[in-house]
Design a protein around this motif. Structure first.
Motif, PDB file in Angstrom:
ATOM      1  N   VAL A  33       1.485 -73.304 -14.492  1.00  0.00           N
ATOM      2  CA  VAL A  33       2.290 -74.013 -13.451  1.00  0.00           C
ATOM      3  C   VAL A  33       2.462 -74.223 -12.240  1.00  0.00           C
ATOM      4  N   TYR A  34       1.163 -72.661 -11.847  1.00  0.00           N
ATOM      5  CA  TYR A  34       0.433 -73.600 -10.368  1.00  0.00           C
ATOM      6  C   TYR A  34      -0.414 -74.404 -10.367  1.00  0.00           C
ATOM      7  N   ALA A  35      -1.250 -75.156 -12.109  1.00  0.00           N
ATOM      8  CA  ALA A  35      -2.057 -76.496 -11.809  1.00  0.00           C
ATOM      9  C   ALA A  35      -1.362 -77.165 -11.485  1.00  0.00           C
ATOM     10  N   GLN A  36      -0.154 -77.513 -12.482  1.00  0.00           N
ATOM     11  CA  GLN A  36       1.029 -78.353 -13.149  1.00  0.00           C
ATOM     12  C   GLN A  36       0.956 -79.657 -11.573  1.00  0.00           C
ATOM     13  N   LEU A  37       2.045 -78.183 -10.831  1.00  0.00           N
ATOM     14  CA  LEU A  37       2.663 -77.838  -9.346  1.00  0.00           C
ATOM     15  C   LEU A  37       1.832 -79.116  -8.391  1.00  0.00           C
ATOM     16  N   ALA A  38       0.185 -78.062  -8.491  1.00  0.00           N
ATOM     17  CA  ALA A  38      -0.841 -78.644  -7.796  1.00  0.00           C
ATOM     18  C   ALA A  38      -1.174 -80.176  -7.618  1.00  0.00           C
ATOM     19  N   ALA A  39      -0.960 -80.526  -8.835  1.00  0.00           N
ATOM     20  CA  ALA A  39      -2.011 -82.204  -9.535  1.00  0.00           C
ATOM     21  C   ALA A  39      -0.444 -82.759  -9.070  1.00  0.00           C
ATOM     22  N   GLU A  40       0.124 -82.090  -8.958  1.00  0.00           N
ATOM     23  CA  GLU A  40       1.398 -82.974  -8.742  1.00  0.00           C
ATOM     24  C   GLU A  40       1.950 -83.515  -6.694  1.00  0.00           C
ATOM     25  N   GLN A  41       1.220 -82.828  -6.651  1.00  0.00           N
ATOM     26  CA  GLN A  41       1.287 -82.889  -5.220  1.00  0.00           C
ATOM     27  C   GLN A  41      -0.137 -83.492  -4.347  1.00  0.00           C
ATOM     28  N   ARG A  42      -1.433 -83.120  -5.111  1.00  0.00           N
ATOM     29  CA  ARG A  42      -2.096 -84.280  -5.237  1.00  0.00           C
ATOM     30  C   ARG A  42      -1.455 -85.650  -5.199  1.00  0.00           C
TER      31      ARG A  42
END
Length: 356
Positions: free
Chosen positions: A189-198
Motif C-alpha cells: 500500500v505504501y508503494a501505491q500511495l507513493a506512486a499516487e503522490q508522485r
C-alpha cells in the motif's frame, strides 16, 4: 480532576509528539481522554494514508503503559457538507464511550464533566480549530500545541524520498511510531500511495508556472434508477481502482449542464438518449470544500438525475473513457461503501439522498 472526560479531535495522520503533548496535558486535567479520529472511513490517499485501526495502533504503541486505560480511541466520518450530521456523530461517540466506561455506575453521560481540548485564543492555528465552536455544551480547555510539528510535512517526507528526509522527521515522532512507519514503507500500500503522490506532484507542477493557482471546474452525475445508483471504477490516478460518480473536467467551450451529460455518456455508455437525461435532472448543487481534491482547488457541479422505471429493468452500462467499469449499485450497498469511494463522492451522494 477538573473534568471526568476531555475530548480530543484530530486526524492523526500520523500520530506525532504534538499529539502526545496534548494528551499528556489533557490527562493532567481529566480522568479520561476520548480521542476522536476524523476521516475514519475514507479511502486511503496520500493525505489520509492510514486507516483508523492503523492510527490507533500507532497511538497505542506510543502511549506509556500508565495512560493506556485512560485513553479511548474512536473514529468518525467527515460529513463534509453537513456539519450537524458530523456534530451528532461526535456527540453519539462520546456518549457511547462514557456509557460503556461507566456502565456499572448507573449514570448518564450528561451527569459527567466533559470538556474539549483546543488551541488557546490567539494561537496561529486556532482558525483551523473553528469546529470547536460547534460544541458549546463542552467547556473548551486550552492546550498549547507544538506548532513546529507539521503532519503534512511528515507525510510529504514519508512518500517523497529515499529515506533521508523522512529520517529528519524522527525528532517529531514517538520512537514507536517512527519504527511503525518504517515498517509501513515496506508494504504494498505504501508503494501505491507513493506512486499516487508522485502523480499529484507532477499534475501540480504542470501548472506551477501560472500567474496564480488555477481553480478547476468539474461535473459529477448522481444517477438514480429504481433504488440503484450508477458508479464507475476509476481507471487511472488519482484514486485508481476506487468507485466514483461519472464525471470529469468541463471543456472550455461547453455549458456545465452539457458537460455532465457528455461525461456521463462517455464513462458509462448509458443507453439513454441525452435529451431524456437532461429532462431527468431533478436538482443540482455546487460542492466546493477547499480540500475535496488533492489535485488542487476543484469545484464540482453535481446533478441529481432520476430515471423513471420503464419495465425493461436497469439500462445497460459499460465502462469507457476514464472508467474501466460501470455498474448499477443498490443504494443499501452504497451506504456501506464510504471507504471505497473517490474523494468526497460519498458525501455528495449522501447530501442528495437527504433531499429525495
Amino acid at each position: 480532576m477538573k473534568y471526568d472526560y476531555l475530548v480530543f479531535i484530530g486526524r492523526f495522520q500520523p500520530v506525532h509528539l504534538g499529539h502526545l503533548k496534548v494528551i499528556e496535558e489533557a490527562l493532567a486535567q481529566a480522568g479520561r481522554v476520548i480521542v476522536i479520529c476524523g476521516s475514519a472511513r475514507q479511502a486511503v490517499s496520500p493525505r489520509n494514508p492510514f486507516t483508523l485501526a492503523e492510527r490507533e495502533a500507532m497511538l497505542r504503541a506510543a502511549l506509556p503503559t500508565a495512560w493506556q486505560n485512560r485513553v479511548f480511541v474512536v473514529g468518525c466520518s467527515d460529513r463534509m457538507y453537513n456539519d450537524q450530521q458530523w456534530v451528532t456523530e461526535v456527540q453519539n461517540l462520546v456518549d457511547k464511550v462514557i456509557a460503556v466506561d461507566t456502565a456499572s455506575l448507573g449514570h448518564r453521560a450528561a451527569e459527567f464533566r466533559v470538556g474539549i481540548v483546543g488551541s488557546p485564543p490567539g494561537n496561529g492555528r486556532a482558525r483551523a480549530g473553528h469546529y470547536l465552536d460547534l460544541f458549546p455544551q463542552w467547556q473548551r480547555e486550552p492546550v498549547e500545541e507544538l506548532s513546529a510539528i507539521d503532519a503534512g510535512r511528515i507525510r510529504e517526507a514519508l512518500f517523497n524520498d529515499d529515506g533521508a528526509r523522512f529520517g529528519a522527521c524522527r525528532n517529531d515522532l514517538p520512537a514507536a511510531v517512527y519504527d511503525w512507519l518504517l515498517r509501513f514503507r515496506e508494504r504494498d500500500v505504501y508503494a501505491q500511495l507513493a506512486a499516487e503522490q508522485r502523480f499529484l506532484q507532477a499534475f501540480r507542477q504542470s501548472w506551477a508556472g501560472a500567474p496564480y493557482p488555477p481553480t478547476f471546474v468539474t461535473v459529477d452525475a448522481v444517477v438514480i434508477h429504481s433504488g440503484h445508483i450508477l458508479l464507475v471504477r476509476r481507471r487511472g490516478m488519482p484514486g485508481k481502482g476506487l468507485w466514483a460518480l461519472p464525471g470529469g473536467f468541463v471543456n472550455q467551450d461547453e455549458p456545465i449542464r452539457d458537460a455532465v451529460i457528455r461525461e456521463l455518456k462517455e464513462e458509462t455508455r448509458l443507453k439513454v438518449p441525452s435529451p431524456v437525461l437532461a429532462g431527468s435532472i431533478r436538482a443540482s448543487r455546487v460542492f466546493d470544500h477547499p480540500q475535496r481534491s488533492l489535485r488542487g482547488r476543484t469545484i464540482t457541479h453535481a446533478f441529481l438525475i432520476e430515471l423513471a422505471p420503464t419495465g425493461e429493468g436497469l439500462p445497460k452500462v459499460r465502462g469507457g473513457d476514464d472508467a474501466d467499469r460501470a455498474q448499477w449499485v443498490p443504494l443499501f450497498e452504497f451506504n456501506r461503501m464510504e471507504a471505497s469511494l473517490f474523494e468526497d463522492h460519498f458525501y455528495i451522494v449522501s447530501w442528495f439522498l437527504g433531499q429525495i
